[in-house]
Design a protein around this motif. Sequence first.
Motif, short mmCIF file in Angstrom:
data_model
loop_
_atom_site.label_atom_id
_atom_site.label_comp_id
_atom_site.label_asym_id
_atom_site.label_seq_id
_atom_site.Cartn_x
_atom_site.Cartn_y
_atom_site.Cartn_z
N ILE A 1 0.84 -1.21 0.00
CA ILE A 1 0.00 0.00 0.00
C ILE A 1 0.87 1.25 0.00
O ILE A 1 0.73 2.15 -0.82
CB ILE A 1 -0.95 -0.02 1.22
CG1 ILE A 1 -1.85 -1.27 1.18
CG2 ILE A 1 -1.76 1.27 1.30
CD1 ILE A 1 -2.71 -1.48 2.41
N ARG B 1 -1.80 -3.74 -6.48
CA ARG B 1 -2.83 -4.25 -5.57
C ARG B 1 -3.57 -3.14 -4.84
O ARG B 1 -4.66 -3.36 -4.33
CB ARG B 1 -2.20 -5.22 -4.55
CG ARG B 1 -1.84 -6.56 -5.20
CD ARG B 1 -1.21 -7.51 -4.19
NE ARG B 1 -2.13 -7.78 -3.09
CZ ARG B 1 -1.75 -8.03 -1.84
NH1 ARG B 1 -0.47 -8.02 -1.51
NH2 ARG B 1 -2.65 -8.26 -0.92
N TYR B 2 -2.99 -1.96 -4.73
CA TYR B 2 -3.70 -0.83 -4.12
C TYR B 2 -3.98 0.25 -5.16
O TYR B 2 -5.11 0.64 -5.38
CB TYR B 2 -2.88 -0.23 -2.96
CG TYR B 2 -3.65 0.77 -2.12
CD1 TYR B 2 -4.31 0.37 -0.96
CD2 TYR B 2 -3.73 2.12 -2.47
CE1 TYR B 2 -5.03 1.28 -0.18
CE2 TYR B 2 -4.44 3.03 -1.71
CZ TYR B 2 -5.08 2.61 -0.55
OH TYR B 2 -5.79 3.51 0.21
N TYR B 3 -2.94 0.72 -5.82
CA TYR B 3 -3.07 1.85 -6.73
C TYR B 3 -3.94 1.56 -7.94
O TYR B 3 -3.84 0.50 -8.56
CB TYR B 3 -1.67 2.27 -7.24
CG TYR B 3 -1.73 3.44 -8.21
CD1 TYR B 3 -1.77 4.74 -7.75
CD2 TYR B 3 -1.79 3.22 -9.59
CE1 TYR B 3 -1.86 5.81 -8.64
CE2 TYR B 3 -1.87 4.29 -10.48
CZ TYR B 3 -1.91 5.58 -10.00
OH TYR B 3 -2.00 6.63 -10.87
#
Lengths: 282, 282
Positions: B60, B258-260
């Motif tokens: 993250i 996985r986050y952006y």
Amino acid sequence: MDLWFSEYHSKDVKFSVRIEKQLYSGKSDFQRIDVFETKELGKFFTLDGYIMITEKDEFIYHDMIVHVPMATNPSIENVLVIGAGDGGTVRELTRYNSIKKIDMVEIDKLVVDVCKEYFPNSTSGLDDSRVSLYYEDGLKFISEKVKEYDLIIVDSTDPIGPGEGLFTSEFYKNCYNALKINGILVNQHESPFYPEYARLMQRSHKRIKEFFPISKVYQVHIPTYASGHWLFGFASKTFDPVSDLDADRWNSLGLVTRYYNTDIHKGAFAIPNYVKELLEKS
Amino acid sequence: MDLWFSEYHSKDVKFSVRIEKQLYSGKSDFQRIDVFETKELGKFFTLDGYIMITEKDEFIYHDMIVHVPMATNPSIENVLVIGAGDGGTVRELTRYNSIKKIDMVEIDKLVVDVCKEYFPNSTSGLDDSRVSLYYEDGLKFISEKVKEYDLIIVDSTDPIGPGEGLFTSEFYKNCYNALKINGILVNQHESPFYPEYARLMQRSHKRIKEFFPISKVYQVHIPTYASGHWLFGFASKTFDPVSDLDADRWNSLGLVTRYYNTDIHKGAFAIPNYVKELLEKS
């Protein structure tokens, strides 16, 4: 005196707050209720050992559970609130002159009584003449309503104990039926980071999207909840919470808020890829 | 065995993680370094008792410190990274073929050595041929650079101990001078919720905006940092991180994150009113 309250956010992670003193402890027919005083978070209360609201950050939760649907559809007049015994959700709703009627259904009268004593700021809207307070089971209450509400807010505990029925398919179906054609359902939707919460989030999302053509989640920074990364569900029959937002119109109301603004309204619906994947798998 | 690591997020709030075992403990000229193994968060390491990265959520932090500036300006070729001994920031940077040169300046070689042993996924980019690793004081290193970089990322510890110089006005001025005309500075910017962190956030913002015509903050959900509500600073001479984002262009690169994503890129710059007020008062 070195007194700490701890809450487990997963089996192996806990969040602890230093307590000045315990102000109240009691047991209703439904759950245990405790109130604590702290330096860092002000007063807070727990149900069965889980933090519900703290004076320091309750504004975040209540801003985001209320102003997002209210800004999406300014014609909301009839609102049903389920749970929400601390009163904060109703307090925010009563700030809208356009709302005509608020039914609040809280199963546990003791929660409301305790909050009236210890959290007068939070409960300040409950005496508004538009508010009718029912101490009943929300699941049963809603099953008798048809096309009556413009907005239903499910401000419940986690689906363990008295909140459990408020996460079932039957309940979401009844919410759909109790809403008018433009109706919106907002619910507290748990959290994506720790597996115990993520499973609840996935299950809730799966069930809601069976009934509602529009079903999204939005995220909020609530530091005193597990992982600080909390979600709300936004489901509706017609309204899209992002494309139907008229920011100028909401801003013209002149409501002062400490977390919510119309930019964060839109931004909150942008969620991380890992959360999207969990929701798609649900 | 009931072994817990605790970190104080304020004087009266702490975050604790159950430890399976301690894998490493050492002391460099600059700080104490410890590595732990857990069930919930995977391995994590601390500097002077503060969590730096955990295997579970380091993606993250690194997604958001790297992809936001890289998506804003696709012509970035020369990058300076200060701190970042765990390697995660460089790992994300090396995924861009368009980058020609990455200078990484970490004051503490032991952090890199320990991370190479215990966090091979995080350090996997450090052997890339475009990376030059300098074990030097970032403050001194940058003072000798003029219009050399397109992007400077300050991935530092909090401004206590070895990270302190990386939050001074002198340092930000040197960053400005070391950047080319289109240069971008991104730094870890602390957190708004607990007062100890909020003061650091305010001070950092105040100092950066003295030198950069564009100075914004963006927010990220990092569950293992204080309050889970973390900020990064985005400062630049010309680029606006929201209006200059070309989402289609970044998405055409095909990078898996996985986050952006480009929606969260824009959404992250929408910050709560209470944070805005703290920044305006700074």
